[in-house]
Design an enzyme around this catalytic site. Sequence first.
Site, PDB file in Angstrom:
ATOM      1  N   HIS A 174      29.524  40.872  29.837  1.00 27.71           N
ATOM      2  CA  HIS A 174      30.761  40.371  30.492  1.00 27.71           C
ATOM      3  C   HIS A 174      31.946  41.335  30.267  1.00 27.71           C
ATOM      4  CE1 HIS A 174      33.195  36.560  31.872  1.00 27.71           C
ATOM      5  NE2 HIS A 174      33.990  37.418  31.288  1.00 27.71           N
ATOM      6  N   GLU A 175      32.331  41.677  29.209  1.00 25.83           N
ATOM      7  CA  GLU A 175      33.272  42.291  29.037  1.00 25.83           C
ATOM      8  C   GLU A 175      33.385  43.705  29.380  1.00 25.83           C
ATOM      9  OE1 GLU A 175      36.092  40.678  28.225  1.00 25.83           O
ATOM     10  OE2 GLU A 175      35.068  39.030  27.491  1.00 25.83           O
ATOM     11  N   HIS A 206      34.198  43.696  33.134  1.00 27.67           N
ATOM     12  CA  HIS A 206      35.771  43.982  33.391  1.00 27.67           C
ATOM     13  C   HIS A 206      36.169  45.380  33.084  1.00 27.67           C
ATOM     14  CE1 HIS A 206      37.152  39.858  33.632  1.00 27.67           C
ATOM     15  NE2 HIS A 206      36.550  39.359  32.516  1.00 27.67           N
ATOM     16  N   HIS A 248      35.493  47.585  36.146  1.00 24.10           N
ATOM     17  CA  HIS A 248      36.757  47.213  37.153  1.00 24.10           C
ATOM     18  C   HIS A 248      37.983  48.337  37.032  1.00 24.10           C
ATOM     19  CE1 HIS A 248      38.439  43.855  39.671  1.00 24.10           C
ATOM     20  NE2 HIS A 248      38.459  44.923  40.227  1.00 24.10           N
TER      21      HIS A 248
END
Length: 671
Positions: free
Chosen positions: A466-467, A470, A473
């Site tokens: 999940h992290e 990010h 991105h």
Amino acid sequence: MSNPLLQPFQTIHSSAPFSEIKEEHFLPAFRELIKVSEKEIDAIVNNEAEPTFENVIEALSYSGQQLDVVSGIFFNLNSAETNDEIQKIAQEVSPLLTEYSARISQNEVLFEKIKKVYDEQDKYQLSGEQQMLLSETYKGFVRSGALLNGEDKERFKEISIELSKKSLQFGQNVLAETNNYFRHITDKKELKGLPEAILEQYREEAKSRGLEGYVITLHIPSYLPAMTYAENRELRKELADAYGKKSFNNNEFDNQELIREMVSLKQEKAKLLGYSNYSEFVLEERMAKSPDQVLNFLNELMEKARPYAEKEIAELQEMAKADGIDQMHSYDHSYYAEKLRKKKFDIDDEELKPYFQLEKVEEAVFTLAKKLFGLEFKESLEIQKYHEEVKTYEIFENSQFKALLYTDYFPRKGKRAGAWMTSFRNQYRQNGENIRPHISVVCNFSKPSADTPSLLTFQEVTTLFHEFGHALHGILADTTYPNLSGTNVKWDFVELPSQFLENFCYEPDFLKTFAIHYKTRETLPDDKIQKISDSKNFMEGYQTLRQIGLGKLDMAYHSTADKIGDVKTFEVKETEGTSLYPANPDTATSPSFSHIFQGGYSAGYYSYKWAEVLDADAFQYFKENGIFNPETAARYRRLLAAGGTKDPMELYKEFRGSEPKVESLLKRAFG
């Protein structure tokens, strides 16, 4: 003595000089860099040439770069490696920065120039990114009070300063309460049911405190295993009460009055700008657009999820009855959910953990980034870091430097709970250079012991993915302007890349590449991999209902500031219909709900579920074309690279060919 924070480190490869930075450097650096940045603003304001996109909007976008980097360093340290001195400095720095921002956003001459360019934009030949920058700049000033009269402007500034201070205090109180509690146990019988690896962790904690026996803390890697495996119901209750009483203890770290004050100030701020409430103000700039649309979305999901959740809890209650428990409470949930999961799927976290060594999971994330986007990660021992446990990686694509990555995985006294990605520096282009980003991924996984490496639960595996979603991105950002780069997107779009990447954890062929026993080197057996896949939606109804409850609570706080009164009473009322266990009068979620009172999720917590619609729909597209299909990956990369340069729905449709369908989420969650 020279201040390392005032030295230029804005070149492509330079990194933050962590080993040279001392606490006393921060305040002088902030004061000096605010002066430097204000001179840059003065140059724009005093420029006698006709206002243009280049000499106003673009110049403003590039101003304050060193100040932004130093702010990133400081506030990241305040989250990941804080101490009393840093927290004290934060209480001084935060209002300084808020006042600085207010002076810019309420500078009438500067705003007149921005408005002139905005009103005359048709005479410029602006690219799509330039049009977005102009629009966001103009709206940002209006939403920061530029159109207010003098008295209201001053009040707006006062509110902003107060909110920055109170937000910091909220987080400091939660951290203090987390650190202040520990449960010391000398009789091993009290810990029956807990795996030996967890007991070893508790022994290490006790030893670090100079105690015999075992110590359990409220940090998640310590707290959660006790709630999941401890047969001792009284212990579970005691721990759950301590966890739920964080900043709800009527002591110096209590956050109840802070909540009332912050919510009231946000409401006043919104009304000054002409909005009926704070959620209306926030949502104007989100994909969801309005409080009604958010509540309709949450209520639709609640209607779908509640029957599944009720069925799930009924199954748990049947198991509890066999143990003589007629009424389950929330502190029983994790324990019986794990028992049911083991019964249904014949797997449990402790059985799986030896297959998920942290280093192997990280390597899998890196491999995935290479397969999808051609990125290569090389650990560097030369880059300065803020703690010895941090690792640093240089990221390359086709031998070209792409980004710098810091990873920080273990809990410490000075680190707040949870997991997050953040940036020390955004990507942008200036003067012919493509300045590359410096990204940080921070988690709280179990530390390795003398005999055992750091082993992750499957939920922690998905957390790391999940992290890292990010992080990608930020890493793949490819924009001209720093304030449109990477994760600088609409808030209910920002969770798409993170939640999207979690999907790969459930793909059997990919899972086999890294689910390898740290001792035997055996790959996780096919039947266990299948069971992980089968158990993906286990307790999905309950989890969905819980997230909806938090989303509705968030919306209620930021829509009805005048009706809060008692925090606990308000919380129970606003989450009615989403909670399936009796309310505990001694505990409350709100006083430690850092996402909405310390983080950026005010009137935005719904975005986790909103983004689940996006990520389910996006991954369905990948599945249709092959999860490593180069063309699909390239289309998705363009979405990530664009950052905030386009409207998120437009970006999504360019990637997918259509708007996201809520049915994709419902199908994935409930079949």
